[in-house]
Motif scaffolding. Sequence first.
Motif, PDB file in Angstrom:
ATOM      1  N   ASN A 106       0.809  -1.223  -0.078  1.00 44.89           N
ATOM      2  CA  ASN A 106       0.057   0.024  -0.077  1.00 44.89           C
ATOM      3  C   ASN A 106       0.842   1.351  -0.044  1.00 44.89           C
ATOM      4  O   ASN A 106       1.435   1.643   1.177  1.00 44.89           O
ATOM      5  CB  ASN A 106      -0.982   0.030   1.331  1.00 44.89           C
ATOM      6  CG  ASN A 106      -1.938   1.241   1.262  1.00 44.89           C
ATOM      7  OD1 ASN A 106      -1.855   1.946   0.288  1.00 44.89           O
ATOM      8  ND2 ASN A 106      -2.439   1.158   2.365  1.00 44.89           N
ATOM      9  N   LEU A 107       0.952   1.944  -0.918  1.00 44.07           N
ATOM     10  CA  LEU A 107       1.621   3.122  -1.365  1.00 44.07           C
ATOM     11  C   LEU A 107       0.528   4.281  -1.500  1.00 44.07           C
ATOM     12  O   LEU A 107       1.235   5.365  -1.818  1.00 44.07           O
ATOM     13  CB  LEU A 107       2.685   3.161  -2.298  1.00 44.07           C
ATOM     14  CG  LEU A 107       3.843   2.401  -1.980  1.00 44.07           C
ATOM     15  CD1 LEU A 107       4.691   2.264  -3.396  1.00 44.07           C
ATOM     16  CD2 LEU A 107       4.648   2.588  -0.719  1.00 44.07           C
ATOM     17  N   GLY A 108      -0.671   4.198  -1.297  1.00 45.49           N
ATOM     18  CA  GLY A 108      -1.548   5.251  -1.759  1.00 45.49           C
ATOM     19  C   GLY A 108      -2.382   5.703  -0.365  1.00 45.49           C
ATOM     20  O   GLY A 108      -2.919   6.895  -0.570  1.00 45.49           O
ATOM     21  N   ASN A 424       1.742  -6.270  -7.933  1.00 41.41           N
ATOM     22  CA  ASN A 424       1.323  -5.893  -6.321  1.00 41.41           C
ATOM     23  C   ASN A 424       1.750  -4.803  -5.588  1.00 41.41           C
ATOM     24  O   ASN A 424       2.079  -5.115  -4.349  1.00 41.41           O
ATOM     25  CB  ASN A 424       2.002  -7.230  -5.566  1.00 41.41           C
ATOM     26  CG  ASN A 424       1.018  -8.782  -6.373  1.00 41.41           C
ATOM     27  OD1 ASN A 424       1.772  -9.451  -6.927  1.00 41.41           O
ATOM     28  ND2 ASN A 424      -0.063  -8.803  -5.920  1.00 41.41           N
ATOM     29  N   VAL A 425       1.954  -3.787  -6.207  1.00 43.05           N
ATOM     30  CA  VAL A 425       2.091  -2.483  -5.583  1.00 43.05           C
ATOM     31  C   VAL A 425       1.281  -1.619  -6.204  1.00 43.05           C
ATOM     32  O   VAL A 425       0.651  -1.271  -7.182  1.00 43.05           O
ATOM     33  CB  VAL A 425       3.740  -2.044  -6.164  1.00 43.05           C
ATOM     34  CG1 VAL A 425       3.625  -0.400  -5.547  1.00 43.05           C
ATOM     35  CG2 VAL A 425       4.622  -2.797  -5.659  1.00 43.05           C
ATOM     36  N   ALA A 426       0.249  -1.182  -4.951  1.00 41.72           N
ATOM     37  CA  ALA A 426      -1.029  -0.366  -5.362  1.00 41.72           C
ATOM     38  C   ALA A 426      -0.602   1.296  -5.173  1.00 41.72           C
ATOM     39  O   ALA A 426       0.061   1.690  -4.077  1.00 41.72           O
ATOM     40  CB  ALA A 426      -1.979  -0.617  -4.305  1.00 41.72           C
ATOM     41  N   VAL A 427      -0.549   2.018  -6.226  1.00 40.79           N
ATOM     42  CA  VAL A 427      -0.186   3.219  -5.997  1.00 40.79           C
ATOM     43  C   VAL A 427      -1.410   4.241  -6.501  1.00 40.79           C
ATOM     44  O   VAL A 427      -2.420   3.804  -7.180  1.00 40.79           O
ATOM     45  CB  VAL A 427       0.971   3.602  -7.049  1.00 40.79           C
ATOM     46  CG1 VAL A 427       2.134   2.754  -6.655  1.00 40.79           C
ATOM     47  CG2 VAL A 427       0.408   3.364  -8.474  1.00 40.79           C
ATOM     48  N   VAL A 428      -1.586   5.633  -6.201  1.00 47.25           N
ATOM     49  CA  VAL A 428      -2.555   6.490  -6.429  1.00 47.25           C
ATOM     50  C   VAL A 428      -1.966   7.245  -7.807  1.00 47.25           C
ATOM     51  O   VAL A 428      -0.931   7.819  -7.482  1.00 47.25           O
ATOM     52  CB  VAL A 428      -2.850   7.324  -5.396  1.00 47.25           C
ATOM     53  CG1 VAL A 428      -3.900   8.340  -5.808  1.00 47.25           C
ATOM     54  CG2 VAL A 428      -3.498   6.287  -4.243  1.00 47.25           C
TER      55      VAL A 428
END
Length: 490
Positions: A106-108, A424-428
């Motif tokens: 989670n990077l967002g 599998n890296v969630a960014v906005v």
Amino acid sequence: MVRLPYTTALTTLFSYGLLFVFGQLRDFFRKLLGWIRKPKDQLKGYAPICLGLEDFYVRRLYLRIQDCFGRPIASAPDSWFDVVERCSNDNNKTLHRTEKTSRCLNLGSYNYLGFAAADEYCTPRVIQSLKEYSASTCSTRVEGGTTKLHVELEELVARFVGKEAAILFGMGYVTNSALIPCIIGKGGLIISDSLNHNSIVNGARGSGATVRVFQHNTPSHLEEVLREQIAEGQPRTHRPWKKIIVIVEGIYSMEGELCKLPEIIAVCKKYKAYTYLDEAHSIGAVGKSGRGVCELLGVDPADVDIMMGTFTKSFGSCGGYIAASKEIIQYLKFSCPAHLYATSMSPPAVQQVISAIKVILGEDGSSRGAQKLARIRENSNFFRSELQKMGFEVLGDNDSPVMPIMLYNPAKIPAFSRECLRQNVAVVTVAFPATPLLLARARICISASHTREDLIKALEVISKVGDLIGVKYFPAEPPKHLNQGHNKLE
């Protein structure tokens, strides 16, 4: 301040132009078919609610990439969370949730200190408050919506930020948009930073005051605007302004930049203007003890007339607050519609903030708060430094947990988002209207809950995606092992 290279600007403009032309062609054929085959549900005599260019951007640009936005999650927004997979059978016009989820880094989320997930100190107290008070007060603060938790939090917030008193609101956005019209109106002057949040913009518009804008984070231009407006006075009558308020943010949410608060306060004092500071992204996240930009930049809170903040970022809850003098807070309690007519904060949400602040202050009997603050500072500076070394154009300042990576071109917005999610890296990703049309970006939010291994994985994925879609706009430094010295805080 972003300086857009000419070649990047030209290619970005060309891409948007191409999308606009094809969108207009599709609208033309849609209209042509509409004349031939009129829809049965068309209401005669009524104008369409959504018409022409008013929703052109949504229909012809946004819908193409809407799978990159509003992704539902199926777990707490911790350092890793479950993202629900979606599918579409009509070229993204509609999206359908599936039963599958992907475990993603989670990077967002704005989970700066890691309080959004279960916490050994906060969670049991929140559960107990739910049993004692229920999920909602079902009332406004002036009726039956004030509990002893609300009073305790107002006193705690005032002590935490260094002001005499504070008042709570159930929503961060409303804190700005409903409060600003209460403190200034016709005959007043608002001078707002050009990149202030939409809640500030709408609050200023709704106040009836005259609004002027100064160049983003530029105290010298603020002084020019102040001097000019004081000399001219009110429009038409040229009478002196009833009051002048300068509104800035502690950390700008789309730029990751720290406000030049000492210089701005000096200018405001010189021209006898009030200072309004929005600390939505800075309170709890920066400063030695988490007290925001005033502590970080060595500013006395007494020099800031009105301090605003939210509980949705560093404290893992919801709502917002205003901290100021007792006189101002008392006035707001009798005049602000968000206090008089809106349902008060949920008691469990209030308890979450109380518990989180006590952890930050060390009043839980541990040093976890200091460790979280040290970790988010180290994580943020490490991640920003590594992104810059890779050749990305990263906005913002050191110590800020918000890191925008510039993408510019509209085709790179979905490409970056989808490729990161695939690994599998969630960014906005953020585009117009949240940013200017040509300045699309990916916004990374770092958390104290991220381990060094999490950050290294994210950097490796983002670097590969950056090479794939071509968003490394600067020369990269020679590669080094990211694992060196990674156990400093662990």
